[in-house]
Design a protein around this motif. Sequence first.
Motif, PDB file in Angstrom:
ATOM      1  N   SER A  74      63.173-102.750 -36.484  1.00 15.06           N
ATOM      2  CA  SER A  74      63.800-102.903 -37.800  1.00 15.06           C
ATOM      3  C   SER A  74      65.180-103.546 -37.719  1.00 15.06           C
ATOM      4  CB  SER A  74      63.910-101.549 -38.488  1.00 15.06           C
ATOM      5  OG  SER A  74      64.719-100.672 -37.740  1.00 15.06           O
ATOM      6  N   SER A  75      65.733-103.625 -36.521  1.00 20.30           N
ATOM      7  CA  SER A  75      67.050-104.237 -36.354  1.00 20.30           C
ATOM      8  C   SER A  75      66.975-105.758 -36.234  1.00 20.30           C
ATOM      9  CB  SER A  75      67.724-103.660 -35.109  1.00 20.30           C
ATOM     10  OG  SER A  75      66.928-103.920 -33.963  1.00 20.30           O
ATOM     11  N   GLU A  76      65.776-106.314 -36.236  1.00 13.85           N
ATOM     12  CA  GLU A  76      65.583-107.756 -36.091  1.00 13.85           C
ATOM     13  C   GLU A  76      64.914-108.332 -37.340  1.00 13.85           C
ATOM     14  OE1 GLU A  76      63.673-108.905 -32.482  1.00 13.85           O
ATOM     15  OE2 GLU A  76      64.814-107.494 -31.276  1.00 13.85           O
ATOM     16  N   PRO A  77      64.902-109.651 -37.479  1.00 12.24           N
ATOM     17  CA  PRO A  77      64.203-110.270 -38.619  1.00 12.24           C
ATOM     18  C   PRO A  77      62.701-109.960 -38.574  1.00 12.24           C
ATOM     19  CG  PRO A  77      65.563-111.886 -37.460  1.00 12.24           C
ATOM     20  CD  PRO A  77      65.574-110.637 -36.638  1.00 12.24           C
ATOM     21  N   SER A  78      62.052-109.986 -39.727  1.00 11.73           N
ATOM     22  CA  SER A  78      60.625-109.650 -39.789  1.00 11.73           C
ATOM     23  C   SER A  78      59.767-110.619 -38.975  1.00 11.73           C
ATOM     24  CB  SER A  78      60.141-109.597 -41.233  1.00 11.73           C
ATOM     25  OG  SER A  78      60.268-110.864 -41.840  1.00 11.73           O
ATOM     26  N   ALA A  79      60.271-111.815 -38.721  1.00 15.04           N
ATOM     27  CA  ALA A  79      59.517-112.774 -37.906  1.00 15.04           C
ATOM     28  C   ALA A  79      59.329-112.275 -36.472  1.00 15.04           C
ATOM     29  CB  ALA A  79      60.231-114.123 -37.892  1.00 15.04           C
ATOM     30  N   ASN A  80      60.175-111.352 -36.028  1.00 11.62           N
ATOM     31  CA  ASN A  80      60.097-110.812 -34.669  1.00 11.62           C
ATOM     32  C   ASN A  80      59.351-109.482 -34.601  1.00 11.62           C
ATOM     33  OD1 ASN A  80      61.681-112.976 -33.991  1.00 11.62           O
ATOM     34  ND2 ASN A  80      63.564-111.807 -33.859  1.00 11.62           N
ATOM     35  N   LYS A  81      58.713-109.070 -35.680  1.00 13.76           N
ATOM     36  CA  LYS A  81      58.108-107.742 -35.706  1.00 13.76           C
ATOM     37  C   LYS A  81      57.014-107.606 -34.658  1.00 13.76           C
ATOM     38  CE  LYS A  81      54.703-108.447 -39.389  1.00 13.76           C
ATOM     39  NZ  LYS A  81      54.267-107.977 -40.688  1.00 13.76           N
ATOM     40  N   GLN A  82      56.975-106.440 -34.057  1.00 16.44           N
ATOM     41  CA  GLN A  82      55.977-106.107 -33.055  1.00 16.44           C
ATOM     42  C   GLN A  82      55.025-105.020 -33.558  1.00 16.44           C
ATOM     43  OE1 GLN A  82      55.782-107.635 -29.881  1.00 16.44           O
ATOM     44  NE2 GLN A  82      57.253-109.033 -30.799  1.00 16.44           N
ATOM     45  N   TYR A  83      55.508-104.222 -34.513  1.00 17.83           N
ATOM     46  CA  TYR A  83      54.727-103.123 -35.078  1.00 17.83           C
ATOM     47  C   TYR A  83      54.861-103.125 -36.594  1.00 17.83           C
ATOM     48  CZ  TYR A  83      54.427-100.952 -30.448  1.00 17.83           C
ATOM     49  OH  TYR A  83      54.164-100.689 -29.126  1.00 17.83           O
ATOM     50  N   ASN A  84      53.800-102.728 -37.289  1.00 15.62           N
ATOM     51  CA  ASN A  84      53.837-102.481 -38.724  1.00 15.62           C
ATOM     52  C   ASN A  84      53.956-100.979 -38.924  1.00 15.62           C
ATOM     53  OD1 ASN A  84      53.521-105.131 -39.833  1.00 15.62           O
ATOM     54  ND2 ASN A  84      51.396-105.077 -39.151  1.00 15.62           N
ATOM     55  N   LEU A  85      54.948-100.554 -39.691  1.00 12.71           N
ATOM     56  CA  LEU A  85      55.149 -99.139 -39.974  1.00 12.71           C
ATOM     57  C   LEU A  85      54.449 -98.793 -41.282  1.00 12.71           C
ATOM     58  CD1 LEU A  85      58.965 -98.850 -39.158  1.00 12.71           C
ATOM     59  CD2 LEU A  85      57.024 -98.450 -37.636  1.00 12.71           C
ATOM     60  N   SER A  86      53.836 -97.617 -41.330  1.00 11.55           N
ATOM     61  CA  SER A  86      53.197 -97.205 -42.581  1.00 11.55           C
ATOM     62  C   SER A  86      53.150 -95.688 -42.691  1.00 11.55           C
ATOM     63  CB  SER A  86      51.791 -97.790 -42.715  1.00 11.55           C
ATOM     64  OG  SER A  86      50.933 -97.247 -41.748  1.00 11.55           O
ATOM     65  N   ILE A  87      53.039 -95.252 -43.929  1.00 19.79           N
ATOM     66  CA  ILE A  87      52.810 -93.845 -44.217  1.00 19.79           C
ATOM     67  C   ILE A  87      51.294 -93.701 -44.257  1.00 19.79           C
ATOM     68  CG2 ILE A  87      53.168 -91.978 -45.874  1.00 19.79           C
ATOM     69  CD1 ILE A  87      55.628 -93.661 -46.900  1.00 19.79           C
ATOM     70  N   ALA A  88      50.732 -93.030 -43.251  1.00 20.83           N
ATOM     71  CA  ALA A  88      49.276 -92.962 -43.125  1.00 20.83           C
ATOM     72  C   ALA A  88      48.676 -91.931 -44.067  1.00 20.83           C
ATOM     73  CB  ALA A  88      48.889 -92.649 -41.685  1.00 20.83           C
ATOM     74  N   THR A  89      49.277 -90.756 -44.140  1.00 21.00           N
ATOM     75  CA  THR A  89      48.756 -89.710 -45.016  1.00 21.00           C
ATOM     76  C   THR A  89      49.901 -88.892 -45.595  1.00 21.00           C
ATOM     77  OG1 THR A  89      48.566 -88.085 -43.229  1.00 21.00           O
ATOM     78  CG2 THR A  89      46.611 -89.421 -43.691  1.00 21.00           C
ATOM     79  N   VAL A  90      49.681 -88.378 -46.778  1.00 21.12           N
ATOM     80  CA  VAL A  90      50.527 -87.359 -47.401  1.00 21.12           C
ATOM     81  C   VAL A  90      49.545 -86.369 -48.018  1.00 21.12           C
ATOM     82  CG1 VAL A  90      52.205 -86.845 -49.220  1.00 21.12           C
ATOM     83  CG2 VAL A  90      52.445 -88.928 -47.872  1.00 21.12           C
ATOM     84  N   ASN A  91      49.719 -85.065 -47.715  1.00 21.63           N
ATOM     85  CA  ASN A  91      48.754 -84.114 -48.268  1.00 21.63           C
ATOM     86  C   ASN A  91      48.920 -83.996 -49.781  1.00 21.63           C
ATOM     87  OD1 ASN A  91      51.052 -82.527 -48.491  1.00 21.63           O
ATOM     88  ND2 ASN A  91      50.171 -80.760 -47.458  1.00 21.63           N
ATOM     89  N   ALA A  92      47.949 -83.378 -50.432  1.00 19.58           N
ATOM     90  CA  ALA A  92      47.908 -83.320 -51.900  1.00 19.58           C
ATOM     91  C   ALA A  92      49.135 -82.668 -52.511  1.00 19.58           C
ATOM     92  CB  ALA A  92      46.650 -82.592 -52.352  1.00 19.58           C
ATOM     93  N   SER A  93      49.690 -81.665 -51.833  1.00 13.91           N
ATOM     94  CA  SER A  93      50.860 -80.979 -52.387  1.00 13.91           C
ATOM     95  C   SER A  93      52.169 -81.695 -52.046  1.00 13.91           C
ATOM     96  CB  SER A  93      50.904 -79.539 -51.887  1.00 13.91           C
ATOM     97  OG  SER A  93      51.012 -79.519 -50.470  1.00 13.91           O
TER      98      SER A  93
END
Length: 152
Positions: free
Chosen positions: A84-103
Motif C-alpha cells: 500500500s506504500s507504493e503506486p497501484s501499478a506495483n501491486k503484488q496482492y489484492n486485499l479484500s474483506i472475504a467474510t463478515v458474519n451476519a451480526s
Amino acid sequence: MKMKGFTLIELMIVVAIVGIIASIAYPSYLGFVKNGKRSAAQADLMALAAAMQRHKAGVFSYNGAASGGGNTGAPAVFHTYSPSSEPSANKQYNLSIATVNASGTSYSLTATPVSGTSQADDGVLYYFSDGRKGWDKNNNGSLANDEYCWKC
C-alpha cells in the motif's frame, strides 16, 4: 622482454567461478525478494485489520466496510492492494474483506497474489478477526491445519 597480463585460461576460470556463484546466489536473492513482498502484504493485512477496528468503533459493526457500503469485497476503509506504500501499478496482492458474519461481529481478510507477478504462485494470506493468521502455502485453495500461521 616479459609481458604482464592474464591468459585466456585464467580469464575463463574466473568467468566460470563467477557463473557458479551467480547460479547459487540469484535463486536465493529471488527467495528473499518474494519473502519481503509477502511480509509487506502481511503488514498491510494488519493495517487493514486496524482500519476494520476503527470502522467498528464508529458504527458498532464490521458491516459496510467494503466498497459501496457492502460487507465483502474490496475495502473502502483501506487500500485495495499491497504494498500500500507504493503506486497501484506495483501491486503484488489484492486485499479484500472475504467474510463478515451476519451480526457484523467477526470478519476474515485476504491478500490474494496478483497473477502475472513474482508472487502469483505464493498462496493467499488470511487474517481473521479473532487474531488467527493463515497462509495457503501449498496454494491449493484451502487452509490445512498446519497452515494457520504466516511463518510455517
